[in-house]
Design a protein around this motif. Structure first.
Motif, PDB file in Angstrom:
ATOM      1  N   LYS A  14       0.804  -1.202   0.066  1.00  0.00           N
ATOM      2  CA  LYS A  14       0.126  -0.046   0.134  1.00  0.00           C
ATOM      3  C   LYS A  14       0.973   1.304  -0.142  1.00  0.00           C
ATOM      4  N   GLY A  15       2.284   1.223   0.280  1.00  0.00           N
ATOM      5  CA  GLY A  15       3.069   2.146   0.225  1.00  0.00           C
ATOM      6  C   GLY A  15       2.670   3.126   1.497  1.00  0.00           C
ATOM      7  N   PHE A  16       2.326   2.510   2.434  1.00  0.00           N
ATOM      8  CA  PHE A  16       2.055   3.531   3.736  1.00  0.00           C
ATOM      9  C   PHE A  16       2.747   3.264   5.086  1.00  0.00           C
ATOM     10  N   LEU A  17       3.055   4.364   5.674  1.00  0.00           N
ATOM     11  CA  LEU A  17       3.797   4.218   6.758  1.00  0.00           C
ATOM     12  C   LEU A  17       3.173   4.665   7.929  1.00  0.00           C
ATOM     13  N   THR A  18       3.073   3.947   9.078  1.00  0.00           N
ATOM     14  CA  THR A  18       2.551   4.338  10.365  1.00  0.00           C
ATOM     15  C   THR A  18       3.807   4.675  11.236  1.00  0.00           C
ATOM     16  N   ARG A  19       4.023   5.847  11.903  1.00  0.00           N
ATOM     17  CA  ARG A  19       5.036   5.806  12.660  1.00  0.00           C
ATOM     18  C   ARG A  19       4.860   7.028  13.883  1.00  0.00           C
ATOM     19  N   GLY A  20       5.742   7.136  14.601  1.00  0.00           N
ATOM     20  CA  GLY A  20       6.106   8.072  15.822  1.00  0.00           C
ATOM     21  C   GLY A  20       7.434   8.271  15.989  1.00  0.00           C
ATOM     22  N   THR A  21       8.276   9.059  15.349  1.00  0.00           N
ATOM     23  CA  THR A  21       9.730   9.095  15.248  1.00  0.00           C
ATOM     24  C   THR A  21      10.160  10.696  15.621  1.00  0.00           C
ATOM     25  N   TRP A  22      11.091  10.642  16.547  1.00  0.00           N
ATOM     26  CA  TRP A  22      11.695  11.945  16.772  1.00  0.00           C
ATOM     27  C   TRP A  22      12.936  11.605  17.443  1.00  0.00           C
ATOM     28  N   ALA A  23      13.824  12.776  17.510  1.00  0.00           N
ATOM     29  CA  ALA A  23      15.020  12.721  18.241  1.00  0.00           C
ATOM     30  C   ALA A  23      15.461  13.917  18.767  1.00  0.00           C
ATOM     31  N   LYS A  24      16.464  13.891  19.801  1.00  0.00           N
ATOM     32  CA  LYS A  24      17.001  15.106  20.540  1.00  0.00           C
ATOM     33  C   LYS A  24      18.287  15.372  19.925  1.00  0.00           C
ATOM     34  N   GLU A  25      18.898  16.739  19.717  1.00  0.00           N
ATOM     35  CA  GLU A  25      20.002  16.993  18.983  1.00  0.00           C
ATOM     36  C   GLU A  25      21.098  16.504  19.999  1.00  0.00           C
ATOM     37  N   SER A  26      21.948  15.852  19.154  1.00  0.00           N
ATOM     38  CA  SER A  26      23.234  15.325  19.642  1.00  0.00           C
ATOM     39  C   SER A  26      22.901  14.282  20.615  1.00  0.00           C
ATOM     40  N   GLU A  27      21.871  13.411  20.426  1.00  0.00           N
ATOM     41  CA  GLU A  27      21.477  12.304  21.422  1.00  0.00           C
ATOM     42  C   GLU A  27      21.537  11.037  20.499  1.00  0.00           C
ATOM     43  N   THR A  28      22.236  10.127  21.059  1.00  0.00           N
ATOM     44  CA  THR A  28      22.249   8.797  20.540  1.00  0.00           C
ATOM     45  C   THR A  28      21.254   7.967  21.418  1.00  0.00           C
ATOM     46  N   GLY A  29      21.217   6.854  21.031  1.00  0.00           N
ATOM     47  CA  GLY A  29      20.350   5.867  21.935  1.00  0.00           C
ATOM     48  C   GLY A  29      19.001   5.527  21.442  1.00  0.00           C
ATOM     49  N   ARG A  30      18.595   6.115  20.312  1.00  0.00           N
ATOM     50  CA  ARG A  30      17.283   5.992  19.621  1.00  0.00           C
ATOM     51  C   ARG A  30      17.345   5.398  18.461  1.00  0.00           C
ATOM     52  N   ALA A  31      16.399   4.297  18.259  1.00  0.00           N
ATOM     53  CA  ALA A  31      16.376   3.398  16.969  1.00  0.00           C
ATOM     54  C   ALA A  31      15.039   3.225  16.434  1.00  0.00           C
ATOM     55  N   LEU A  32      14.876   3.300  15.292  1.00  0.00           N
ATOM     56  CA  LEU A  32      13.630   2.915  14.506  1.00  0.00           C
ATOM     57  C   LEU A  32      13.355   1.464  14.705  1.00  0.00           C
ATOM     58  N   ARG A  33      12.382   1.016  14.911  1.00  0.00           N
ATOM     59  CA  ARG A  33      11.954  -0.483  15.046  1.00  0.00           C
ATOM     60  C   ARG A  33      10.758  -0.549  13.735  1.00  0.00           C
ATOM     61  N   VAL A  34      11.409  -1.366  12.660  1.00  0.00           N
ATOM     62  CA  VAL A  34      10.645  -1.282  11.479  1.00  0.00           C
ATOM     63  C   VAL A  34       9.814  -2.712  11.264  1.00  0.00           C
ATOM     64  N   THR A  35       8.774  -2.677  11.276  1.00  0.00           N
ATOM     65  CA  THR A  35       8.038  -3.767  10.838  1.00  0.00           C
ATOM     66  C   THR A  35       7.451  -3.808   9.290  1.00  0.00           C
ATOM     67  N   LEU A  36       7.771  -4.854   8.648  1.00  0.00           N
ATOM     68  CA  LEU A  36       6.943  -4.927   7.355  1.00  0.00           C
ATOM     69  C   LEU A  36       5.814  -5.504   7.339  1.00  0.00           C
ATOM     70  N   ALA A  37       4.918  -4.881   6.426  1.00  0.00           N
ATOM     71  CA  ALA A  37       3.570  -5.606   6.066  1.00  0.00           C
ATOM     72  C   ALA A  37       3.233  -5.566   4.754  1.00  0.00           C
ATOM     73  N   VAL A  38       2.282  -6.547   4.041  1.00  0.00           N
ATOM     74  CA  VAL A  38       2.049  -6.452   2.954  1.00  0.00           C
ATOM     75  C   VAL A  38       0.318  -6.606   2.960  1.00  0.00           C
ATOM     76  N   ASN A  39      -0.254  -5.573   2.395  1.00  0.00           N
ATOM     77  CA  ASN A  39      -1.680  -5.482   2.586  1.00  0.00           C
ATOM     78  C   ASN A  39      -2.138  -5.652   3.961  1.00  0.00           C
ATOM     79  N   GLY A  40      -1.582  -5.142   4.785  1.00  0.00           N
ATOM     80  CA  GLY A  40      -2.153  -5.093   6.393  1.00  0.00           C
ATOM     81  C   GLY A  40      -1.586  -6.358   7.091  1.00  0.00           C
ATOM     82  N   LEU A  41      -1.000  -7.340   6.714  1.00  0.00           N
ATOM     83  CA  LEU A  41      -0.547  -8.450   7.193  1.00  0.00           C
ATOM     84  C   LEU A  41       1.206  -8.427   7.553  1.00  0.00           C
ATOM     85  N   VAL A  42       1.474  -8.692   8.713  1.00  0.00           N
ATOM     86  CA  VAL A  42       3.135  -8.531   9.166  1.00  0.00           C
ATOM     87  C   VAL A  42       3.666  -9.699   8.162  1.00  0.00           C
TER      88      VAL A  42
END
Length: 116
Positions: A14-42
């Motif tokens: 579907k070419g669709f992303l659901t997300r809630g991402t942000w970062a703080k300046e010069s801060e490490t220790g955050r990562a994206l956790r990306v789950t792939l789906a096809v037509n709504g199924l993981v």
């Protein structure tokens, strides 16, 4: 230090992303956790590669490879992503059997960090 995982689901069909991402300046220790789906199924990735492509704070384009872990990809946000306050333009790139597809573009807001 524990890494804070920020969930993203990318529905490839579907070419669709659901997300809630942000970062703080010069801060490490955050990562994206990306789950792939096809037509709504993981999906259950195995040999595919995924990377985050972004325009770094120095204006150069760069990418960070994801690591497959328990059915999803972890992509650490490094200092190049969180180098300065503002929106970092990014997308995800998935390579399957030598073919590459890209997600819709999105922004990662980088907020001011209060130093002590």
């Amino acid at each position: 230090m524990a890494i804070a995982l920020m969930p993203i689901t990318w529905d490839i069909a579907k070419g669709f992303l659901t997300r809630g991402t942000w970062a703080k300046e010069s801060e490490t220790g955050r990562a994206l956790r990306v789950t792939l789906a096809v037509n709504g199924l993981v999906a259950s990735p195995s040999t595919e590669t995924l990377k985050l492509r972004y325009k770094a704070s120095d204006g150069q384009y760069a990418s960070t490879a994801g690591t497959l872990s328990t059915g999803a990809y972890n992509i650490e946000l490094d200092a190049a992503v969180a180098g300065q306050v503002g929106d970092v333009q990014a997308d995800l790139e998935l390579t399957v059997d030598g073919k590459t597809i890209s997600s819709p573009s999105f922004s990662i807001p980088v907020y001011d960090s209060i130093g002590i």
